[in-house]
Design a protein around this motif. Structure first.
Motif, mmCIF file in Angstrom:
data_model
loop_
_atom_site.group_PDB
_atom_site.id
_atom_site.type_symbol
_atom_site.label_atom_id
_atom_site.label_comp_id
_atom_site.label_asym_id
_atom_site.label_seq_id
_atom_site.Cartn_x
_atom_site.Cartn_y
_atom_site.Cartn_z
ATOM 1 N N PHE A 57 4.739 42.604 25.990
ATOM 2 C CA PHE A 57 6.025 41.916 25.883
ATOM 3 C C PHE A 57 6.159 40.858 26.974
ATOM 4 C CE2 PHE A 57 10.780 41.959 26.420
ATOM 5 C CZ PHE A 57 11.048 41.269 25.245
ATOM 6 N N GLY A 58 5.641 41.148 28.165
ATOM 7 C CA GLY A 58 5.672 40.172 29.255
ATOM 8 C C GLY A 58 4.837 38.939 28.938
ATOM 9 N N ILE A 59 3.679 39.130 28.329
ATOM 10 C CA ILE A 59 2.843 37.982 27.925
ATOM 11 C C ILE A 59 3.595 37.125 26.919
ATOM 12 C CG2 ILE A 59 0.750 37.350 26.649
ATOM 13 C CD1 ILE A 59 -0.593 39.827 27.981
ATOM 14 N N TRP A 60 4.247 37.756 25.960
ATOM 15 C CA TRP A 60 5.011 37.014 24.958
ATOM 16 C C TRP A 60 6.147 36.231 25.617
ATOM 17 C CZ3 TRP A 60 10.091 37.247 23.219
ATOM 18 C CH2 TRP A 60 10.358 36.514 22.073
ATOM 19 N N LEU A 61 6.857 36.861 26.571
ATOM 20 C CA LEU A 61 7.943 36.168 27.270
ATOM 21 C C LEU A 61 7.412 35.011 28.103
ATOM 22 C CD1 LEU A 61 10.234 39.113 28.438
ATOM 23 C CD2 LEU A 61 10.775 37.371 26.744
ATOM 24 N N ASP A 62 6.264 35.184 28.769
ATOM 25 C CA ASP A 62 5.685 34.107 29.575
ATOM 26 C C ASP A 62 5.292 32.914 28.708
ATOM 27 O OD1 ASP A 62 5.960 35.187 32.101
ATOM 28 O OD2 ASP A 62 3.993 36.163 32.090
ATOM 29 N N LYS A 63 4.806 33.178 27.492
ATOM 30 C CA LYS A 63 4.420 32.082 26.603
ATOM 31 C C LYS A 63 5.631 31.334 26.052
ATOM 32 C CE LYS A 63 -0.022 33.802 25.029
ATOM 33 N NZ LYS A 63 -0.803 34.308 23.893
ATOM 34 N N ASN A 64 6.721 32.042 25.805
ATOM 35 C CA ASN A 64 7.869 31.441 25.132
ATOM 36 C C ASN A 64 8.983 30.985 26.066
ATOM 37 O OD1 ASN A 64 6.876 31.705 22.455
ATOM 38 N ND2 ASN A 64 7.280 33.895 22.600
ATOM 39 N N PHE A 65 9.075 31.524 27.260
ATOM 40 C CA PHE A 65 10.141 31.179 28.191
ATOM 41 C C PHE A 65 9.534 30.910 29.558
ATOM 42 C CE2 PHE A 65 11.933 34.118 25.069
ATOM 43 C CZ PHE A 65 12.928 33.308 24.525
#
Length: 107
Positions: A57-65
């Motif tokens: 989930f952290g990787i996804w947040l780093d990519k999108n925000f």
């Protein structure tokens, strides 16, 4: 000088009988080495799954925000802490169950 661990109101034959009953009860419970290994596996998975989910989930947040800090590291750490709390709670529950079957606390 050795301490006498026997309660004063129990005779030696009662103490031996109680220990034998606990031994027979333990043998009847069918807990084997595989059950112990299964518990280790359960504890391991209860730590690994929240840690991996937090990192993903952290990787996804780093990519999108875009942020000044790393979501991946933050949520990885939070997942690890959550997993350790889950594992600790599970082991504590199992320990309590084991000690509840042993009524007088002697082995």
């Amino acid at each position: 000088m050795a301490k006498n661990n026997r309660p004063k109101n129990k005779s030696l034959s009662n103490i031996v009988g109680d220990k034998e009953e606990r031994k027979l009860q333990a043998q009847r419970s069918n807990k084997s080495v595989w059950a112990g290994l299964g518990l280790f596996g359960l504890v391991g998975w209860s730590i690994a799954v929240p840690t991996i989910l937090g990192a993903a989930f952290g990787i996804w947040l780093d990519k999108n925000f875009d942020q000044d800090f790393s979501w991946t590291l933050s949520l990885l750490l939070m997942g690890l802490i959550l997993g350790c709390l889950i594992a600790w709670n599970w082991v504590r529950k199992e320990d309590k169950e084991i000690h509840n079957t042993n009524k007088d606390g002697n082995e």
